[in-house]
Design an enzyme around this catalytic site. Structure first.
Site, PDB file in Angstrom:
ATOM      1  N   GLY A   7       4.027  11.954   1.079  1.00  0.00           N
ATOM      2  CA  GLY A   7       4.830  11.664  -0.200  1.00  0.00           C
ATOM      3  C   GLY A   7       6.294  12.270  -0.221  1.00  0.00           C
ATOM      4  N   GLY A   8       6.806  12.751   0.986  1.00  0.00           N
ATOM      5  CA  GLY A   8       7.812  13.454   1.122  1.00  0.00           C
ATOM      6  C   GLY A   8       9.260  12.805   0.633  1.00  0.00           C
ATOM      7  N   TYR A 180      -6.340   9.489 -13.820  1.00  0.00           N
ATOM      8  CA  TYR A 180      -5.489  10.312 -13.021  1.00  0.00           C
ATOM      9  C   TYR A 180      -6.035  11.627 -12.918  1.00  0.00           C
ATOM     10  CZ  TYR A 180      -1.628  13.070 -11.799  1.00  0.00           C
ATOM     11  OH  TYR A 180      -0.590  14.059 -11.034  1.00  0.00           O
TER      12      TYR A 180
END
Length: 354
Positions: A7-8, A180
């Site tokens: 997720g960079g 979530y």
């Protein structure tokens, strides 16, 4: 240290990559570039750094390739926010929990033993509350009838008195109250199981409400700060739910990125087989209404509107004690609330694909 940042290319991940490079480390990015978070073609986001990979963290072969030569992993990849409704549950579980399981399995095979996980304060559910008669209590979920009537504050489950909100510590019971939140807690359990099984060392940073430049706009997968900032950019008043007195800890994205780097530099010195969670917040609670007002003032209006609307699954107050992270790892936030909101009010947001 060579660090794979899953997720960079995302909101927080980009800042982690920059912070790692500034400290002399060698970051490598793996990102699926999901349209809900990324506006442009892959070539406009990835490709500038040798080793960067455009792939989903659920793709085991791609993750294995990305792990070559890596010393540690900073796992940021996840779907965030509350999404469109419970229909999003399979995708949340797949992205967040299956993706984490695939990553951890690949790390076990590759012999990579150091992990920093992007956790979340949502695992606690409601925050800490004290009753004047019964001390610390844990109120249950707020009922739709109470919310409809504008009774937003939880009451003591024993005597129904008004409660005083306080700070949550890492040893508090967990109580995830939406999909979530459940997936974020599962990520922690998976990381702890991986550490025990492989002799790995894992740290989870339980982020509070992260905000700052580069947040995605106009998407149900963004946070409240992004919603307010997007409204101001459109010339509309931020719409504040409930009565605006919900307490949160708004922490700047650069401070969060610094916390990740500090944790990455420390995790290798931990005992094998260990998992540790740290609250990661500014340490200074503010209400949602205060945040909306600060943003609107710095932006030059329009002023926020308190609507009385609510979302089932939202909690009333959640602010945590981040003293453990400060004491054990020496991390300190550097961006104050007023300074950060002024910057954010004038900074650009990232558009998203429709």
């Amino acid at each position: 240290m060579r660090v794979l940042v899953t997720g960079g290319a995302g909101f927080i991940g980009r800042q982690v990559v920059s912070a790692l490079a500034a400290r002399g480390h060698d970051p490598v990015v793996l990102d699926a570039l999901l349209p809900a978070a990324h506006p442009g073609p892959p070539s406009s986001v990835l490709g500038s750094v040798p080793g960067d990979v455009h792939a989903d963290v659920r793709d085991r072969a791609a993750v294995a390739r990305a792990l070559r030569g890596v010393d540690a992993v900073c796992h940021q990849a996840a779907m965030v926010g509350l999404g469109q409704g419970f229909a999003d549950a399979p995708e949340y579980v797949s992205c967040n929990d299956l993706g984490t399981a695939v990553l951890l399995a690949a790390m076990a095979e590759a012999g990579v033993r150091d992990l920093v996980l992007a956790g979340s304060m949502v695992v606690y559910g409601e925050g800490r509350y004290d009753c004047p008669a019964h001390g610390p209590v844990r109120p249950g979920p707020r009922s739709p009838a109470a919310l409809e009537a504008g009774r937003f504050e939880p009451s003591c489950p024993v005597c129904d008195r008004e409660l005083t909100p306080g700070l949550v510590r890492e040893d508090a019971p967990v109580d995830p109250r939406n999909v979530y939140a459940a997936t974020k807690l599962t990520q922690e359990h998976l990381a702890a199981a991986w550490a025990r099984a492989t002799g790995g060392r894992a740290v989870a940073l339980r982020y509070h409400n992260v905000y700052g430049p580069g947040m995605p706009r106009d998407t149900p997968y963004a946070g409240v700060a992004s919603f307010f900032r997007s409204a101001l950019e459109r010339g509309e008043s931020p719409r504040v739910f409930e009565d605006g007195r919900q307490r949160r800890d708004f922490v700047h994205v650069r401070d969060v990125a610094d916390a990740d780097v500090v944790a990455l530099e420390a995790v290798g010195g931990r005992e094998p087989g260990t998992f540790t969670a740290y609250n990661t917040g500014s340490g200074t609670p503010h209400t949602v209404g205060e945040m909306a007002t600060a943003l609107a003032t710095a932006h030059g209006g329009p002023a926020p509107v308190v609507t009385g609307e609510f979302r089932l699954g939202d909690v009333r107050h959640i602010t945590a004690d981040s003293g453990r992270l400060r004491a054990e790892l020496g991390w300190r936030p550097s961006v104050g609330f007023a300074e950060g909101m002024t910057e954010f009010a004038k900074a650009g947001l990232r558009g998203v694909l429709s």
